[in-house]
Scaffold this motif. Structure first.
Motif, PDB file in Angstrom:
ATOM      1  N   SER A   1      10.456  -7.157  -2.275  1.00  0.00           N
ATOM      2  CA  SER A   1      10.845  -7.545  -0.610  1.00  0.00           C
ATOM      3  C   SER A   1       9.373  -7.992   0.179  1.00  0.00           C
ATOM      4  O   SER A   1       9.894  -9.318   0.574  1.00  0.00           O
ATOM      5  N   GLY A   2       8.240  -8.569  -0.594  1.00  0.00           N
ATOM      6  CA  GLY A   2       6.969  -8.283  -0.139  1.00  0.00           C
ATOM      7  C   GLY A   2       6.435  -7.772   1.034  1.00  0.00           C
ATOM      8  O   GLY A   2       5.575  -7.956   1.963  1.00  0.00           O
ATOM      9  N   LYS A   3       7.341  -6.958   1.564  1.00  0.00           N
ATOM     10  CA  LYS A   3       7.003  -6.071   2.649  1.00  0.00           C
ATOM     11  C   LYS A   3       6.365  -4.469   2.230  1.00  0.00           C
ATOM     12  O   LYS A   3       6.380  -4.246   0.790  1.00  0.00           O
ATOM     13  N   PRO A   4       5.439  -4.014   3.464  1.00  0.00           N
ATOM     14  CA  PRO A   4       4.477  -2.738   2.344  1.00  0.00           C
ATOM     15  C   PRO A   4       5.086  -1.859   2.222  1.00  0.00           C
ATOM     16  O   PRO A   4       5.850  -1.359   2.817  1.00  0.00           O
ATOM     17  N   THR A   5       4.344  -0.963   1.308  1.00  0.00           N
ATOM     18  CA  THR A   5       4.709  -0.589   0.491  1.00  0.00           C
ATOM     19  C   THR A   5       4.066   0.972   0.474  1.00  0.00           C
ATOM     20  O   THR A   5       4.332   2.124   1.294  1.00  0.00           O
ATOM     21  N   MET A   6       2.721   0.680   0.841  1.00  0.00           N
ATOM     22  CA  MET A   6       1.556   1.860   1.172  1.00  0.00           C
ATOM     23  C   MET A   6       0.908   1.588   2.633  1.00  0.00           C
ATOM     24  O   MET A   6       0.332  -0.099   2.514  1.00  0.00           O
ATOM     25  N   LEU A   7       1.219   1.983   3.538  1.00  0.00           N
ATOM     26  CA  LEU A   7       0.244   2.313   4.782  1.00  0.00           C
ATOM     27  C   LEU A   7      -1.280   2.783   4.972  1.00  0.00           C
ATOM     28  O   LEU A   7      -0.825   4.140   4.501  1.00  0.00           O
ATOM     29  N   VAL A   8      -2.092   2.267   5.053  1.00  0.00           N
ATOM     30  CA  VAL A   8      -3.306   3.219   5.803  1.00  0.00           C
ATOM     31  C   VAL A   8      -3.927   3.214   6.573  1.00  0.00           C
ATOM     32  O   VAL A   8      -3.924   2.157   6.835  1.00  0.00           O
ATOM     33  N   VAL A   9      -3.901   4.532   7.717  1.00  0.00           N
ATOM     34  CA  VAL A   9      -4.825   4.358   8.625  1.00  0.00           C
ATOM     35  C   VAL A   9      -5.565   4.257   8.670  1.00  0.00           C
ATOM     36  O   VAL A   9      -5.946   6.083   8.325  1.00  0.00           O
TER      37      VAL A   9
ATOM     38  N   LEU B   1      -1.394   3.003  -5.865  1.00  0.00           N
ATOM     39  CA  LEU B   1      -0.810   2.275  -6.801  1.00  0.00           C
ATOM     40  C   LEU B   1      -0.072   2.268  -8.201  1.00  0.00           C
ATOM     41  O   LEU B   1       0.966   2.068  -8.152  1.00  0.00           O
ATOM     42  N   VAL B   2       0.313   3.633  -8.212  1.00  0.00           N
ATOM     43  CA  VAL B   2       1.002   4.186  -8.868  1.00  0.00           C
ATOM     44  C   VAL B   2       2.564   4.463  -8.558  1.00  0.00           C
ATOM     45  O   VAL B   2       3.551   3.358  -8.942  1.00  0.00           O
ATOM     46  N   HIS B   3       2.505   4.535  -7.906  1.00  0.00           N
ATOM     47  CA  HIS B   3       3.652   4.994  -7.331  1.00  0.00           C
ATOM     48  C   HIS B   3       3.898   3.346  -6.442  1.00  0.00           C
ATOM     49  O   HIS B   3       5.013   2.818  -6.467  1.00  0.00           O
ATOM     50  N   ILE B   4       2.866   2.377  -6.374  1.00  0.00           N
ATOM     51  CA  ILE B   4       3.918   0.641  -5.907  1.00  0.00           C
ATOM     52  C   ILE B   4       4.256   0.035  -7.283  1.00  0.00           C
ATOM     53  O   ILE B   4       5.362  -0.181  -7.254  1.00  0.00           O
ATOM     54  N   ALA B   5       3.138   0.451  -8.530  1.00  0.00           N
ATOM     55  CA  ALA B   5       4.218  -0.162  -9.779  1.00  0.00           C
ATOM     56  C   ALA B   5       4.912   0.278 -10.121  1.00  0.00           C
ATOM     57  O   ALA B   5       5.656  -0.441 -10.374  1.00  0.00           O
ATOM     58  N   SER B   6       5.450   1.375  -9.650  1.00  0.00           N
ATOM     59  CA  SER B   6       7.008   2.399 -10.130  1.00  0.00           C
ATOM     60  C   SER B   6       7.957   1.560  -9.329  1.00  0.00           C
ATOM     61  O   SER B   6       9.527   1.644  -9.441  1.00  0.00           O
ATOM     62  N   LYS B   7       7.550   1.248  -8.179  1.00  0.00           N
ATOM     63  CA  LYS B   7       8.641   0.466  -6.939  1.00  0.00           C
ATOM     64  C   LYS B   7       8.932  -1.038  -7.761  1.00  0.00           C
ATOM     65  O   LYS B   7       9.230  -1.657  -7.060  1.00  0.00           O
ATOM     66  N   LEU B   8       8.153  -1.441  -7.915  1.00  0.00           N
ATOM     67  CA  LEU B   8       7.775  -2.979  -8.096  1.00  0.00           C
ATOM     68  C   LEU B   8       8.837  -3.219  -9.662  1.00  0.00           C
ATOM     69  O   LEU B   8       9.879  -3.373  -9.965  1.00  0.00           O
ATOM     70  N   LYS B   9       8.435  -1.819 -10.599  1.00  0.00           N
ATOM     71  CA  LYS B   9       9.260  -2.097 -11.743  1.00  0.00           C
ATOM     72  C   LYS B   9      10.935  -1.470 -11.471  1.00  0.00           C
ATOM     73  O   LYS B   9      11.195  -2.253 -12.168  1.00  0.00           O
ATOM     74  N   ARG B  10      11.234  -0.426 -10.015  1.00  0.00           N
ATOM     75  CA  ARG B  10      12.595  -0.725  -9.820  1.00  0.00           C
ATOM     76  C   ARG B  10      13.244  -2.009  -9.260  1.00  0.00           C
ATOM     77  O   ARG B  10      14.270  -1.641  -8.665  1.00  0.00           O
ATOM     78  N   GLY B  11      12.495  -2.877  -9.111  1.00  0.00           N
ATOM     79  CA  GLY B  11      13.331  -3.955  -9.112  1.00  0.00           C
ATOM     80  C   GLY B  11      12.192  -4.599  -7.029  1.00  0.00           C
ATOM     81  O   GLY B  11      13.414  -5.250  -6.031  1.00  0.00           O
ATOM     82  N   ASN B  12      11.986  -3.591  -6.541  1.00  0.00           N
ATOM     83  CA  ASN B  12      12.022  -3.662  -5.076  1.00  0.00           C
ATOM     84  C   ASN B  12      11.035  -4.759  -5.314  1.00  0.00           C
ATOM     85  O   ASN B  12       9.530  -4.237  -5.329  1.00  0.00           O
TER      86      ASN B  12
END
Ligand code: ADP
Ligand code: MG
Length: 237
Positions: A95-103, A82-93
Protein backbone atom coordinates in the motif's frame (compact mmCIF):
# COMPACT_ATOMS: atom_id res chain seq x y z
CA UNK A 1 22.02 -24.58 28.87
CA UNK A 2 25.11 -23.78 30.96
CA UNK A 3 26.42 -21.49 28.20
CA UNK A 4 23.12 -19.62 28.32
CA UNK A 5 23.07 -19.33 32.11
CA UNK A 6 26.65 -18.06 32.00
CA UNK A 7 25.69 -15.50 29.37
CA UNK A 8 22.76 -14.23 31.48
CA UNK A 9 24.93 -14.07 34.57
CA UNK A 10 27.89 -12.43 32.91
CA UNK A 11 25.76 -9.62 31.50
CA UNK A 12 23.29 -9.44 34.44
CA UNK A 13 20.37 -10.17 32.18
CA UNK A 14 16.95 -10.49 33.80
CA UNK A 15 13.95 -11.73 31.81
CA UNK A 16 10.41 -11.41 33.14
CA UNK A 17 7.38 -13.04 31.54
CA UNK A 18 5.99 -16.39 30.48
CA UNK A 19 8.05 -16.98 27.33
CA UNK A 20 11.18 -19.10 27.62
CA UNK A 21 13.41 -18.74 24.58
CA UNK A 22 17.12 -19.23 24.09
CA UNK A 23 19.10 -16.02 23.56
CA UNK A 24 20.66 -15.60 20.12
CA UNK A 25 24.38 -15.66 20.89
CA UNK A 26 25.51 -15.70 17.26
CA UNK A 27 24.08 -13.89 14.26
CA UNK A 28 23.94 -17.07 12.20
CA UNK A 29 21.61 -18.61 14.80
CA UNK A 30 19.02 -15.86 14.43
CA UNK A 31 17.33 -17.43 11.41
CA UNK A 32 17.70 -14.18 9.52
CA UNK A 33 17.41 -14.10 5.74
CA UNK A 34 20.83 -13.65 4.12
CA UNK A 35 20.14 -10.08 2.98
CA UNK A 36 19.30 -9.04 6.54
CA UNK A 37 22.40 -10.85 7.86
CA UNK A 38 24.39 -8.53 5.59
CA UNK A 39 23.37 -5.62 7.80
CA UNK A 40 25.37 -6.96 10.75
CA UNK A 41 28.30 -8.39 8.81
CA UNK A 42 30.80 -6.00 10.40
CA UNK A 43 29.87 -6.98 13.96
CA UNK A 44 31.25 -10.06 15.72
CA UNK A 45 28.23 -10.99 17.86
CA UNK A 46 24.87 -9.64 19.01
CA UNK A 47 25.08 -7.36 22.05
CA UNK A 48 23.34 -8.64 25.21
CA UNK A 49 20.14 -6.64 24.60
CA UNK A 50 20.03 -7.92 21.00
CA UNK A 51 20.76 -11.52 22.02
CA UNK A 52 18.06 -11.51 24.68
CA UNK A 53 15.31 -9.56 22.88
CA UNK A 54 15.55 -10.82 19.29
CA UNK A 55 14.01 -14.26 19.90
CA UNK A 56 11.11 -12.67 21.78
CA UNK A 57 10.51 -9.88 19.26
CA UNK A 58 10.87 -12.25 16.29
CA UNK A 59 8.21 -14.48 17.88
CA UNK A 60 5.80 -11.53 17.61
CA UNK A 61 5.47 -10.72 21.31
CA UNK A 62 5.38 -7.25 22.83
CA UNK A 63 8.52 -6.39 24.75
CA UNK A 64 10.11 -3.89 27.08
CA UNK A 65 13.90 -3.64 26.79
CA UNK A 66 15.80 -1.83 29.50
CA UNK A 67 19.47 -1.20 28.84
CA UNK A 68 21.90 1.67 29.07
CA UNK A 69 22.88 4.03 26.29
CA UNK A 70 25.25 2.54 23.75
CA UNK A 71 24.10 -1.04 24.27
CA UNK A 72 22.82 -1.56 20.71
CA UNK A 73 19.11 -0.96 21.20
CA UNK A 74 18.61 0.47 17.71
CA UNK A 75 19.47 -2.78 15.94
CA UNK A 76 17.67 -4.65 18.73
CA UNK A 77 14.45 -3.27 17.23
CA UNK A 78 15.52 -2.56 13.64
CA UNK A 79 16.53 -6.12 12.70
CA UNK A 80 13.23 -7.72 13.82
CA UNK A 81 11.44 -4.75 12.26
CA UNK A 82 13.01 -5.55 8.89
CA UNK A 83 12.03 -9.21 9.24
CA UNK A 84 8.47 -8.08 10.03
CA UNK A 85 8.34 -5.74 7.01
CA UNK A 86 9.84 -8.34 4.69
CA UNK A 87 7.20 -10.91 5.61
CA UNK A 88 4.41 -8.36 5.18
CA UNK A 89 5.72 -7.40 1.73
CA UNK A 90 5.94 -11.07 0.83
CA UNK A 91 2.28 -11.48 1.75
CA UNK A 92 1.53 -8.83 -0.84
CA UNK A 93 1.11 -5.70 1.24
CA UNK A 94 2.26 -2.88 -0.98
CA UNK A 95 0.00 0.00 0.00
CA UNK A 96 2.96 2.32 0.55
CA UNK A 97 1.68 3.14 4.02
CA UNK A 98 4.22 2.71 6.82
CA UNK A 99 4.49 -0.68 8.53
CA UNK A 100 7.06 0.26 11.18
CA UNK A 101 6.96 3.38 13.33
CA UNK A 102 9.71 4.46 15.72
CA UNK A 103 8.96 7.37 18.03
CA UNK A 104 11.99 9.11 19.49
CA UNK A 105 12.29 12.06 21.91
CA UNK A 106 14.68 14.33 19.99
CA UNK A 107 15.68 15.16 16.48
CA UNK A 108 19.24 13.93 17.12
CA UNK A 109 18.10 10.55 18.47
CA UNK A 110 15.55 10.18 15.68
CA UNK A 111 18.24 10.93 13.09
CA UNK A 112 20.62 8.39 14.63
CA UNK A 113 17.96 5.67 14.54
CA UNK A 114 16.87 6.68 11.05
CA UNK A 115 20.44 6.46 9.79
CA UNK A 116 20.68 2.85 10.97
CA UNK A 117 17.21 2.07 9.59
CA UNK A 118 18.16 3.63 6.26
CA UNK A 119 21.45 1.73 5.98
CA UNK A 120 19.89 -1.55 7.07
CA UNK A 121 16.79 -1.02 4.95
CA UNK A 122 18.83 -0.31 1.84
CA UNK A 123 20.32 -3.80 2.03
CA UNK A 124 16.85 -5.31 1.84
CA UNK A 125 14.89 -2.86 -0.31
CA UNK A 126 13.02 -1.27 2.57
CA UNK A 127 12.47 2.50 2.53
CA UNK A 128 12.44 4.87 5.47
CA UNK A 129 11.88 8.49 6.39
CA UNK A 130 12.90 10.59 9.37
CA UNK A 131 10.37 13.18 10.49
CA UNK A 132 11.10 15.99 12.96
CA UNK A 133 10.15 19.59 13.58
CA UNK A 134 11.94 22.83 12.85
CA UNK A 135 12.28 22.14 9.14
CA UNK A 136 10.07 22.47 6.07
CA UNK A 137 7.18 19.99 6.09
CA UNK A 138 6.98 19.68 2.35
CA UNK A 139 9.73 17.10 1.71
CA UNK A 140 8.25 14.99 4.51
CA UNK A 141 4.79 15.16 2.88
CA UNK A 142 6.33 14.17 -0.46
CA UNK A 143 8.06 11.16 1.09
CA UNK A 144 4.75 9.92 2.51
CA UNK A 145 3.16 10.37 -0.92
CA UNK A 146 5.87 8.26 -2.53
CA UNK A 147 5.38 5.61 0.14
CA UNK A 148 7.64 4.41 2.96
CA UNK A 149 7.97 1.27 5.06
CA UNK A 150 9.64 2.79 8.14
CA UNK A 151 8.93 6.12 9.80
CA UNK A 152 11.25 7.40 12.52
CA UNK A 153 9.71 10.47 14.11
CA UNK A 154 9.64 12.92 16.95
CA UNK A 155 6.14 13.23 18.43
CA UNK A 156 5.16 16.84 17.64
CA UNK A 157 5.86 16.90 13.90
CA UNK A 158 4.39 13.44 13.46
CA UNK A 159 1.10 14.60 14.98
CA UNK A 160 1.14 17.69 12.72
CA UNK A 161 1.51 15.49 9.65
CA UNK A 162 -1.22 13.13 10.84
CA UNK A 163 -3.60 16.03 11.50
CA UNK A 164 -3.09 17.58 8.07
CA UNK A 165 -3.67 14.18 6.45
CA UNK A 166 -0.14 13.64 5.14
CA UNK A 167 0.67 10.66 7.33
CA UNK A 168 -1.57 7.62 7.77
CA UNK A 169 -0.63 5.19 10.54
CA UNK A 170 -3.50 2.79 9.91
CA UNK A 171 -1.19 0.04 8.66
CA UNK A 172 1.48 0.28 11.32
CA UNK A 173 1.93 -3.21 12.73
CA UNK A 174 5.37 -2.83 14.35
CA UNK A 175 5.65 0.11 16.73
CA UNK A 176 8.68 1.16 18.77
CA UNK A 177 8.78 3.67 21.61
CA UNK A 178 12.48 4.46 21.87
CA UNK A 179 13.98 6.17 24.93
CA UNK A 180 10.60 5.95 26.64
CA UNK A 181 11.85 7.39 29.95
CA UNK A 182 13.30 10.40 28.18
CA UNK A 183 10.11 10.99 26.19
CA UNK A 184 8.10 11.10 29.40
CA UNK A 185 10.67 13.40 31.08
CA UNK A 186 10.44 15.69 28.05
CA UNK A 187 6.66 16.00 28.43
CA UNK A 188 5.57 13.86 25.45
CA UNK A 189 3.18 11.60 27.33
CA UNK A 190 -0.01 13.03 25.81
CA UNK A 191 1.53 13.07 22.33
CA UNK A 192 2.58 9.43 22.65
CA UNK A 193 -0.88 8.45 23.81
CA UNK A 194 -2.40 10.30 20.85
CA UNK A 195 -0.03 8.64 18.37
CA UNK A 196 -0.80 5.18 19.75
CA UNK A 197 -4.46 5.96 19.11
CA UNK A 198 -3.78 6.40 15.38
CA UNK A 199 -2.21 2.93 15.08
CA UNK A 200 -4.08 -0.39 14.95
CA UNK A 201 -4.67 -2.09 18.30
CA UNK A 202 -3.35 -5.43 17.07
CA UNK A 203 0.11 -4.04 16.32
CA UNK A 204 3.25 -5.47 17.92
CA UNK A 205 4.65 -2.91 20.35
CA UNK A 206 8.21 -2.55 21.64
CA UNK A 207 9.39 -0.14 24.27
CA UNK A 208 13.02 0.66 25.00
CA UNK A 209 14.24 2.67 27.94
CA UNK A 210 17.41 3.22 29.93
CA UNK A 211 15.45 3.16 33.21
CA UNK A 212 12.23 1.60 34.50
CA UNK A 213 10.42 4.18 36.67
CA UNK A 214 6.72 4.06 37.55
CA UNK A 215 5.77 6.42 34.69
CA UNK A 216 7.30 4.08 32.10
CA UNK A 217 5.66 1.04 33.73
CA UNK A 218 2.29 2.76 33.48
CA UNK A 219 2.81 3.52 29.79
CA UNK A 220 3.82 -0.10 29.17
CA UNK A 221 0.80 -1.47 30.98
CA UNK A 222 -1.52 0.85 29.03
CA UNK A 223 -0.17 0.11 25.54
CA UNK A 224 1.67 -3.21 25.49
CA UNK A 225 -0.02 -6.57 25.37
CA UNK A 226 1.40 -9.04 27.94
CA UNK A 227 4.93 -7.75 27.33
CA UNK A 228 8.03 -9.72 28.12
CA UNK A 229 10.59 -7.59 29.93
CA UNK A 230 14.35 -7.82 29.42
CA UNK A 231 16.68 -5.86 31.70
CA UNK A 232 20.43 -5.64 31.15
CA UNK A 233 22.44 -4.67 34.22
CA UNK A 234 20.80 -2.94 37.15
CA UNK A 235 19.33 0.32 35.89
CA UNK A 236 18.45 3.08 38.35
CA UNK A 237 14.83 2.72 39.30
P1 ADP B 1 21.62 2.60 22.19
O1 ADP B 1 20.40 2.91 21.36
O2 ADP B 1 21.43 1.41 23.08
O3 ADP B 1 22.12 3.78 22.94
P2 ADP B 1 22.89 2.17 19.63
O4 ADP B 1 21.86 1.27 19.07
O5 ADP B 1 22.90 3.56 19.13
O6 ADP B 1 22.80 2.19 21.22
O7 ADP B 1 24.30 1.45 19.40
C1 ADP B 1 25.50 1.99 19.84
C2 ADP B 1 26.63 1.60 18.89
O8 ADP B 1 26.84 0.19 18.90
C3 ADP B 1 26.34 1.97 17.45
O9 ADP B 1 27.47 2.58 16.91
C4 ADP B 1 26.10 0.63 16.76
O10 ADP B 1 26.49 0.65 15.41
C5 ADP B 1 26.94 -0.32 17.58
N1 ADP B 1 26.44 -1.71 17.56
C6 ADP B 1 25.16 -2.13 17.44
N2 ADP B 1 25.08 -3.48 17.46
C7 ADP B 1 26.34 -3.94 17.60
C8 ADP B 1 26.93 -5.26 17.70
N3 ADP B 1 26.16 -6.35 17.65
N4 ADP B 1 28.26 -5.35 17.85
C9 ADP B 1 29.03 -4.24 17.90
N5 ADP B 1 28.56 -2.96 17.83
C10 ADP B 1 27.23 -2.81 17.67
MG1 MG C 1 19.09 4.45 21.22
Amino acid sequence: QSTIDEFYKKHTIDIQGDLKLRPILEFRHAGLPSNILEVVKNFANPTPIQAATWPITLSGRDIVGIAETGSGKTLAFTIPGLVHIASKLKRGNKSGKPTMLVVSPTRELAMQSAEQAEAAGKAVGVTSICVYGGVDKHPQRKAFQRGVDIVVATPGRLIDLINEGSCDLSEVSFMVLDEADRMLDDGFENDIRAIMGYTPKDRQTLMFSATWPESVRKLASDFLNKPMRVTIGSPDL
